[in-house]
Design an enzyme around this catalytic site. Structure first.
Site, PDB file in Angstrom:
ATOM      1  N   HIS A 260       0.706  -0.783   0.103  1.00 26.01           N
ATOM      2  CA  HIS A 260      -0.101   0.567  -0.237  1.00 26.01           C
ATOM      3  C   HIS A 260       1.278   0.708  -0.261  1.00 26.01           C
ATOM      4  CE1 HIS A 260      -3.708  -1.609   2.205  1.00 26.01           C
ATOM      5  NE2 HIS A 260      -4.121  -2.074   0.346  1.00 26.01           N
TER       6      HIS A 260
ATOM      7  N   CYS B  54      -2.469   2.573   9.162  1.00 20.03           N
ATOM      8  CA  CYS B  54      -3.943   1.256   8.948  1.00 20.03           C
ATOM      9  C   CYS B  54      -4.594   1.495   9.775  1.00 20.03           C
ATOM     10  CB  CYS B  54      -2.733   0.313   8.879  1.00 20.03           C
ATOM     11  SG  CYS B  54      -1.415   0.676   7.538  1.00 20.03           S
TER      12      CYS B  54
END
Length: 297
Positions: A195, A291
């Protein structure tokens, strides 16, 4: 409106409308957090290895850190059977349109089947706080994992977008059209940095924390074009301690995994105040501070 190389860029930050910082944070309770499958390299060897009591205490410390900065936490309950739901940056892209002064959210198309059922729970939450809920266009068969890959430039209506593992490049064309926003798209090639938020953490309008090894030459050039200060995290801290999964909610404090000593020194030298937090249980699943939260307006 989607740019993948510095040669194509035909605008400056001053051409992007000002965007206020979001002042509320969404957190998802870790009641059901665990490592039950392997969908990224960091999960390998950690199935069944989460200490849930320790994870809860670490999550509470993160919640308290936001509260200490007068950022209001809004809690979404974790759900049985969805062990990664605690990583609430991934299921949506919240947005605020500074031209119309309206807020909404784009729902993700999660890459891994194991995580797809997380999205409806966040749709329900955002409807409860009166956000406009948008989907990517029908018939667009692409992956998109929210703010795991799509990250707002602080203070500007400008989106950075990582692609290559969990989000497809074509998704950004749709997002640009849907929101009327420019997108600076960065190719990712290292599976440990799956990511964008694992290797790229915006600090303020002029500063960013990155792991340079996660980007190609075009990506580095675009980053350096739009940020005056680029803080580099060393490979060990970025790869093993998720140093770049840090979060700067106010342009001053930087919440970061404890023990990232070199990165914290460099952040201090750049004028920021690191706040060490222990997210070691969540690292087992491939995530840390960034996250575990979702900022909203």
């Amino acid at each position: 409106m989607v740019y993948t190389s510095p040669d194509a860029i035909d605008f400056t930050l001053d051409d992007c409308p000002p965007l206020s910082r979001p002042q509320r944070v969404v957190l998802t309770s870790p009641d059901h957090f665990d490592v039950q499958y392997v969908i990224n390299p960091h999960m390998s060897g950690n199935i069944g290895g989460v200490n849930r009591a320790a994870a809860l205490q670490q999550w509470k410390a993160l919640r308290a850190a936001y509260s200490a900065l007068d950022i209001e936490p809004l809690i979404v309950d974790g759900q049985s059977g969805l062990p990664d739901m605690v990583f609430c940056a991934n299921q949506t892209l919240p947005f605020h349109n500074p031209m119309s002064d309206t807020s909404g959210v784009v729902l993700s198309n999660m890459h891994a089947p194991e995580r797809q059922n997380e999205v409806p729970h966040y749709e329900q939450f955002f409807r409860s706080v009166d956000y406009e809920v948008l989907n990517l266009p029908d018939g667009l068969d692409t992956d998109f994992e929210g703010m795991g890959d799509a990250i707002w430039h602080p203070g500007r209506f400008l989106l950075w977008g990582g692609y290559g593992f969990r989000t497809d490049r074509d998704t950004y064309e749709a997002l640009s059209d849907l929101l009327g926003v420019r997108v600076l798209a960065l190719a990712l090639s290292d599976p440990e940095f799956y990511h964008l938020d694992t290797c790229f953490s915006v600090l303020d309008e002029n500063s960013v924390l990155i792991y340079p090894g996660a980007f190609d030459t075009d990506g580095i050039a675009m980053i350096e074009q739009f940020f005056d200060t680029v803080v580099d995290a060393p490979e060990g801290e970025a790869r093993h301690q998720f140093a770049c999964n840090a979060h700067c909610p106010d342009g001053d404090h930087v919440f970061i995994q404890e023990g990232c000593t070199v990165t914290m020194k460099r952040l201090r030298e750049a004028g920021f105040r690191p706040v060490e937090l222990d997210t070691s249980e969540f690292l087992k699943s491939g995530g840390s501070v960034f996250c575990m939260k979702q900022m909203i307006w």
